[in-house]
Design an enzyme around this catalytic site. Structure first.
Site, PDB file in Angstrom:
ATOM      1  N   ASP A 149       0.822  -1.216   0.000  1.00 52.87           N
ATOM      2  CA  ASP A 149       0.000   0.000   0.000  1.00 52.87           C
ATOM      3  C   ASP A 149       0.854   1.263   0.000  1.00 52.87           C
ATOM      4  O   ASP A 149       0.476   2.287  -0.559  1.00 52.87           O
ATOM      5  CB  ASP A 149      -0.872   0.027   1.267  1.00 52.87           C
ATOM      6  CG  ASP A 149      -2.289  -0.435   0.995  1.00 52.87           C
ATOM      7  OD1 ASP A 149      -2.492  -1.185   0.025  1.00 52.87           O
ATOM      8  OD2 ASP A 149      -3.191  -0.050   1.761  1.00 52.87           O
ATOM      9  N   GLY A 213     -12.265   4.115   5.203  1.00 46.63           N
ATOM     10  CA  GLY A 213     -10.942   4.715   5.332  1.00 46.63           C
ATOM     11  C   GLY A 213     -10.787   5.656   4.154  1.00 46.63           C
ATOM     12  O   GLY A 213     -11.269   5.354   3.065  1.00 46.63           O
ATOM     13  N   ASP A 283     -22.100   4.875   8.412  1.00 50.19           N
ATOM     14  CA  ASP A 283     -22.657   4.514   7.115  1.00 50.19           C
ATOM     15  C   ASP A 283     -23.089   5.791   6.399  1.00 50.19           C
ATOM     16  O   ASP A 283     -24.025   6.471   6.826  1.00 50.19           O
ATOM     17  CB  ASP A 283     -23.851   3.572   7.287  1.00 50.19           C
ATOM     18  CG  ASP A 283     -24.337   2.995   5.964  1.00 50.19           C
ATOM     19  OD1 ASP A 283     -24.460   3.763   4.988  1.00 50.19           O
ATOM     20  OD2 ASP A 283     -24.603   1.782   5.899  1.00 50.19           O
ATOM     21  N   MET A 332     -17.501   5.865  -1.019  1.00 48.15           N
ATOM     22  CA  MET A 332     -18.187   7.147  -0.877  1.00 48.15           C
ATOM     23  C   MET A 332     -17.909   8.060  -2.063  1.00 48.15           C
ATOM     24  O   MET A 332     -18.798   8.751  -2.556  1.00 48.15           O
ATOM     25  CB  MET A 332     -17.766   7.828   0.426  1.00 48.15           C
ATOM     26  CG  MET A 332     -18.296   7.146   1.678  1.00 48.15           C
ATOM     27  SD  MET A 332     -17.543   7.785   3.198  1.00 48.15           S
ATOM     28  CE  MET A 332     -18.068   9.503   3.146  1.00 48.15           C
TER      29      MET A 332
END
EC number: 2.7.2.1
Length: 400
Positions: A149, A213, A283, A332
């Site tokens: 990552d 995240g 959420d 998102m």
């Protein structure tokens, strides 16, 4: 060539099997709630002639048990005839530290380094390593590649990654900013450059990986020059349950006022803060619905989240000088028009302007969300970290 990509989380296994002739998935799946009373298994075939799907609820003791289920179902569903015929396995490894600046073929030394770096990623590196060890024991002849990552951010200059702490702390303990979500930032940046017909080595962008995240990256000439996450994924944006940037003294203050241990305070910052801390929910769908109904806490959480992202965009525009595109990705970023609208609102004078009808109903795939003739393109690009890991795995394999 067939490559299996494994992404092991603290209590989950996400995987995809690719046919690298066409870079297409043959199967994908998710195992969740490992170690809990009732775990979940979901595997889907992507074969043209057979789109079968398996869903089960059962006890999954540990990651090794989960990986055995992956192997069993891939063969039982007829997706592959023999697991040993897989050409390579690519592993997502969260923390590569100062050591790994590119994907590597796994050997004993690499495994030792991943274990050593677990102190910087205690929730992730140990389980990433567990997946590697399982394959090494069960299928020792299958080449394994570790894709980190942090590797994409290894090009950050020292003035961007260093903390203003005593330098000996960096020398002794490698305390510095590493950044995360590098695989996702890299993938969407490449896709954007291709979409806009700009050579990648000349491409400047701000990539927004927004999920539970979340992080921002500044990409100059195709390389990461800054990112919002730091030594750990706690720094930066307001996230689902993580606080992001705060005054470090807050840690001591909470410990004293609330009579909490350091471990308890860190648990608050990582798991009980962010959107959840402000409005009791992480959420985004629920928060958006509540905010529209006038819920003050949900509205506050939404506004705080968007404002923090907007501040990073402004800072990175200064760092880059020229920006070709702003890229929204992640759960998102891809799926919540209201968040994209709030982030871009008021940035028109900087050359960033959304076309509202397109933003509200973008359809699928890569979409240009910007108004005609704007200086900076605003793109929605679905990320595919597994495909990027598979591509990097293939490149390493071909070199060896």
């Amino acid at each position: 060539m067939e490559i299996l990509v494994l992404n092991l989380g603290s209590s989950s296994i996400k995987f995809k099997l690719f046919d690298m002739k066409e870079n297409k998935p043959l199967a994908s799946g998710l195992i969740e709630r490992i170690g809990e009373e009732v775990g979940q298994l979901k595997i889907q075939s992507h074969l043209h002639h057979d789109k079968q799907e398996v869903k089960k609820q059962l006890f999954i003791k540990d990651h090794a048990s989960g990986l055995l289920m992956v192997r069993e179902h891939l063969t039982k569903m007829g997706i592959i005839k023999d697991f040993d015929k897989i050409d390579a396995i690519g592993h997502r490894v969260v923390q590569g530290g100062d050591k790994f600046h590119a994907p590597v073929l796994v050997d004993e030394k690499v495994m030792q380094e991943i274990e050593r770096l677990s102190i910087l990623a205690p929730l992730h590196n140990p389980v990433n390593l567990a997946g590697i060890k399982f394959v090494k024991t069960a299928h020792p002849h299958i080449p394994q590649i570790a894709v980190f990552d942090t590797a994409f951010h290894a090009t950050m200059p020292d003035f961007a990654y260093m903390y203003a702490l005593p330098y000996e702390l960096y020398e002794k303990y490698q305390i510095r900013r590493y950044g995360f979500h590098g695989t996702s930032h890299h993938y969407v940046a490449k896709e954007a450059a291709k979409y806009l017909h700009i050579p990648y080595h000349k491409f400047n962008a701000i990539t927004l990986h927004l999920g539970n995240g979340a992080s921002v990256a500044a990409i100059k000439d195709g390389k990461s020059v800054d990112t919002s996450m730091g030594l750990t994924p706690l720094e930066g944006l307001i996230m689902g349950t993580r606080c992001g940037d705060i005054d470090p003294t807050v840690v001591e203050y909470i410990a004293q006022c609330a009579n909490k241990s350091l471990e308890e305070v860190m648990k608050i910052l990582n798991y009980e803060s962010g959107l959840k801390g402000i409005c009791g929910d992480n959420d985004a769908r629920n928060i958006e619905t509540r905010a529209k109904k006038g819920d003050k806490q949900a509205k506050l959480a939404f506004e705080m989240c968007a404002y923090r992202i907007k501040k990073h965009i402004g800072a990175y525009m200064v760092a880059l000088g020229r920006v070709d595109a702003i890229i929204f990705t992640g759960g998102m970023g891809e799926n919540y028009p209201a968040l994209r609208e709030s982030v871009c609102e008021g940035l028109e004078k900087l050359g960033i302007a959304l076309h509202k009808p397109t933003n509200d109903n973008p359809g699928s795939g890569i979409v240009d969300l910007s108004q005609p003739n704007t200086k900076i393109q605003v793109l929605r690009i679905p990320t595919d970290e597994e495909l990027e890991i598979a591509l990097q795995t293939k490149r390493v394999l071909e070199k060896h």
